[in-house]
Scaffold this active site. Structure first.
Site, PDB file in Angstrom:
ATOM      1  N   HIS A  69       0.832  -1.210   0.000  1.00 58.84           N
ATOM      2  CA  HIS A  69       0.000   0.000   0.000  1.00 58.84           C
ATOM      3  C   HIS A  69       0.857   1.248   0.000  1.00 58.84           C
ATOM      4  O   HIS A  69       1.968   1.278   0.535  1.00 58.84           O
ATOM      5  CB  HIS A  69      -1.002  -0.003   1.161  1.00 58.84           C
ATOM      6  CG  HIS A  69      -0.422  -0.069   2.536  1.00 58.84           C
ATOM      7  ND1 HIS A  69       0.024   1.040   3.216  1.00 58.84           N
ATOM      8  CD2 HIS A  69      -0.242  -1.111   3.387  1.00 58.84           C
ATOM      9  CE1 HIS A  69       0.446   0.696   4.416  1.00 58.84           C
ATOM     10  NE2 HIS A  69       0.313  -0.613   4.548  1.00 58.84           N
ATOM     11  N   ASP A  71      -0.098   4.356   1.139  1.00 57.21           N
ATOM     12  CA  ASP A  71      -0.346   5.311   2.214  1.00 57.21           C
ATOM     13  C   ASP A  71       0.400   4.920   3.486  1.00 57.21           C
ATOM     14  O   ASP A  71       0.823   3.772   3.664  1.00 57.21           O
ATOM     15  CB  ASP A  71      -1.846   5.416   2.508  1.00 57.21           C
ATOM     16  CG  ASP A  71      -2.462   4.075   2.896  1.00 57.21           C
ATOM     17  OD1 ASP A  71      -2.094   3.045   2.291  1.00 57.21           O
ATOM     18  OD2 ASP A  71      -3.311   4.042   3.809  1.00 57.21           O
ATOM     19  N   ASP A 102       6.024   0.249   7.991  1.00 54.39           N
ATOM     20  CA  ASP A 102       4.670  -0.005   7.496  1.00 54.39           C
ATOM     21  C   ASP A 102       4.302   1.008   6.412  1.00 54.39           C
ATOM     22  O   ASP A 102       3.810   2.093   6.719  1.00 54.39           O
ATOM     23  CB  ASP A 102       3.697   0.092   8.666  1.00 54.39           C
ATOM     24  CG  ASP A 102       2.263  -0.229   8.301  1.00 54.39           C
ATOM     25  OD1 ASP A 102       2.035  -0.774   7.200  1.00 54.39           O
ATOM     26  OD2 ASP A 102       1.374   0.068   9.098  1.00 54.39           O
ATOM     27  N   GLU A 136      -5.080   1.722   2.634  1.00 56.39           N
ATOM     28  CA  GLU A 136      -5.026   0.518   3.471  1.00 56.39           C
ATOM     29  C   GLU A 136      -5.161   0.864   4.936  1.00 56.39           C
ATOM     30  O   GLU A 136      -5.818   0.154   5.707  1.00 56.39           O
ATOM     31  CB  GLU A 136      -3.711  -0.223   3.221  1.00 56.39           C
ATOM     32  CG  GLU A 136      -3.655  -1.623   3.831  1.00 56.39           C
ATOM     33  CD  GLU A 136      -3.197  -1.647   5.290  1.00 56.39           C
ATOM     34  OE1 GLU A 136      -3.388  -2.680   5.964  1.00 56.39           O
ATOM     35  OE2 GLU A 136      -2.647  -0.628   5.763  1.00 56.39           O
ATOM     36  N   GLU A 137      -4.540   1.968   5.343  1.00 56.53           N
ATOM     37  CA  GLU A 137      -4.520   2.309   6.759  1.00 56.53           C
ATOM     38  C   GLU A 137      -5.886   2.729   7.291  1.00 56.53           C
ATOM     39  O   GLU A 137      -6.120   2.699   8.499  1.00 56.53           O
ATOM     40  CB  GLU A 137      -3.505   3.434   7.012  1.00 56.53           C
ATOM     41  CG  GLU A 137      -2.056   3.076   6.706  1.00 56.53           C
ATOM     42  CD  GLU A 137      -1.467   2.068   7.670  1.00 56.53           C
ATOM     43  OE1 GLU A 137      -2.201   1.604   8.577  1.00 56.53           O
ATOM     44  OE2 GLU A 137      -0.279   1.732   7.525  1.00 56.53           O
ATOM     45  N   GLU A 162       3.742  -6.489   3.847  1.00 56.67           N
ATOM     46  CA  GLU A 162       3.665  -5.889   5.176  1.00 56.67           C
ATOM     47  C   GLU A 162       4.819  -6.389   6.050  1.00 56.67           C
ATOM     48  O   GLU A 162       5.326  -7.493   5.877  1.00 56.67           O
ATOM     49  CB  GLU A 162       2.337  -6.230   5.852  1.00 56.67           C
ATOM     50  CG  GLU A 162       1.120  -5.608   5.206  1.00 56.67           C
ATOM     51  CD  GLU A 162       0.883  -4.165   5.636  1.00 56.67           C
ATOM     52  OE1 GLU A 162       1.775  -3.569   6.283  1.00 56.67           O
ATOM     53  OE2 GLU A 162      -0.192  -3.630   5.313  1.00 56.67           O
ATOM     54  N   HIS A 351       3.600   2.319  13.006  1.00 58.03           N
ATOM     55  CA  HIS A 351       2.738   3.395  13.524  1.00 58.03           C
ATOM     56  C   HIS A 351       3.372   4.156  14.683  1.00 58.03           C
ATOM     57  O   HIS A 351       2.754   5.081  15.214  1.00 58.03           O
ATOM     58  CB  HIS A 351       1.364   2.857  13.966  1.00 58.03           C
ATOM     59  CG  HIS A 351       0.540   2.306  12.852  1.00 58.03           C
ATOM     60  ND1 HIS A 351      -0.826   2.177  12.947  1.00 58.03           N
ATOM     61  CD2 HIS A 351       0.867   1.831  11.623  1.00 58.03           C
ATOM     62  CE1 HIS A 351      -1.301   1.650  11.826  1.00 58.03           C
ATOM     63  NE2 HIS A 351      -0.285   1.430  11.004  1.00 58.03           N
TER      64      HIS A 351
END
Length: 382
Positions: A69, A71, A102, A136-137, A162, A351
């Site tokens: 992803h 984002d 991530d 995705e997030e 991931e 994150h």
């Protein structure tokens, strides 16, 4: 590819502020990397400034999907960062920046692997399709769009990059994000009997929903228990008025023992019962995702494990994840193909402020995806 060039690709991606939107800049950058190669580049627009990107390479043979992803999550307070979040910084063998774990490291490593394969002198016996998704997030809606439009239907296998520290994630929980809104009637707080407090039914809902979810005490042997968190609650306009509106949100991580459809029904039964008692509640869901069925017995999972253990001195274990990924959307495709999650970065810093990936992990991942592609083509051509 030289390590310096491979690191520049990851650094460039981290330098793009694609926090929860603006993914088109990432798509532009990736498309430009492939512009001089014999590939098919397709943009699939989700919304303005939000482009998914599909890149197809190879002419025949088994089709392997690479998924990542575009984002990242917000950087949050810059005071918590030791380095600028959107400027890759290498320090003590680690590369820091938002998305280093991530999952721009996984996405970049897949891109480097594809470029190296395209530049090799060998005839490629198979194909690769890169699926670079938006959103995705915040709900996997880019992957949902790509799945709906058929971009995964003809895959023979899919690897999602991931972060997993090169372990093989073979299953993960599902997720249900829900919102309950309550309507009331506002009056002066000195005469509450004339109004209708919108907050009080939400408190009853929260208590009953938590009790119901806590009653689901069967524990999945791999994924663990179902979990439920009331994560937000807001309502009212000022302290001396009865609130005429309020809302709350909740997050549930589901397992195959308690399917999503069962949970929807249970939540809606609580809403219906409270409405019969005079409440005015409505419930909605935001991009719910089902669990990924266990892939440990699939040919792809076993192949990936074998290649990792042969080529590397870490990783290769079959593991489960409590989070959700784009896999929950791709399993809805028409084709019956295996899906695994495997990325070079450690997942325990995703994150977080000062998110990082070891430089050696990232460079290992670039080579590992190439080795996996070759092995996949050989095995799936049989």
């Amino acid at each position: 590819m030289e390590d310096k060039k491979a690191l520049k690709i990851l650094s460039d991606l981290i330098g793009i502020e694609s926090a929860n939107d603006h993914e088109t800049v990432v798509a532009d950058y990736l498309a430009d990397l492939f512009k001089d190669y014999p590939v098919k580049i397709t943009r699939v627009q989700y919304a303005e400034d939000r482009d998914n990107l599909v890149i197809d390479m190879g002419q025949q043979g088994p089709l392997l999907g690479f998924s990542g992803h575009e984002d990242v999550v917000s950087a949050g307070s810059l005071d918590n960062w030791h380095t600028p979040p959107f400027a890759a910084t290498i320090k003590d063998g680690n590369l820091y920046g938002r998305g280093a774990s991530d999952m721009k490291s996984g996405l970049a490593a897949m891109v480097v692997a594809m470029l190296d394969l395209l530049e090799s002198d060998q005839e490629l016996p198979g194909r690769i399709r890169l699926l670079a998704s938006v959103g995705e997030e915040t709900g996997e809606y880019g992957a949902a769009q790509l799945t709906k439009e058929g971009y995964a239907d003809d895959l023979d296998g899919l690897i999602i990059g991931e972060s997993s520290n090169c372990d093989v994630v073979v299953t993960h929980k599902g997720v249900i994000d829900y919102y309950v809104t309550s309507k009331g009637v506002t009056v002066h707080s000195s005469t509450p009997e004339k109004g209708k407090n919108a907050i009080m039914p939400l408190i009853k809902f929260a208590e009953q929903a938590q009790a119901k979810m806590d009653s689901h005490d069967q524990v999945d042997p791999v994924l663990g228990p179902l979990t439920h968190v009331i994560s937000q609650i807001q309502g009212g306009s000022q302290i001396n008025s009865v609130p005429d509106s309020a809302w709350l949100s909740g997050n549930i991580r589901t397992t195959p023992l308690y399917p999503n459809d069962q949970i929807y029904q249970e939540l809606e039964e609580i809403v219906a019962e409270l409405n019969q008692q005079g409440a005015e509640l409505t419930i909605r869901y935001s991009f719910p995702e089902v669990p990924l069925p266990n892939q440990k017995h699939t040919k792809l999972a076993k192949l990936a494990q074998a290649v990792i253990k042969e080529k590397m001195n870490y990783g290769g274990n079959f593991v489960a994840d409590t989070g959700a990924t784009d896999a929950s959307e791709y399993i809805r495709a028409k084709g019956n193909f295996p899906i695994i999650i495997m990325g070079p970065a450690p997942g325990n810093v995703a994150h977080e402020p000062n998110e990082y990936t070891p430089v050696s992990n990232y460079l290992d991942g670039c080579k590992l995806y190439q080795d996996l592609a070759w092995k996949f083509w050989q095995e799936y051509a049989k």
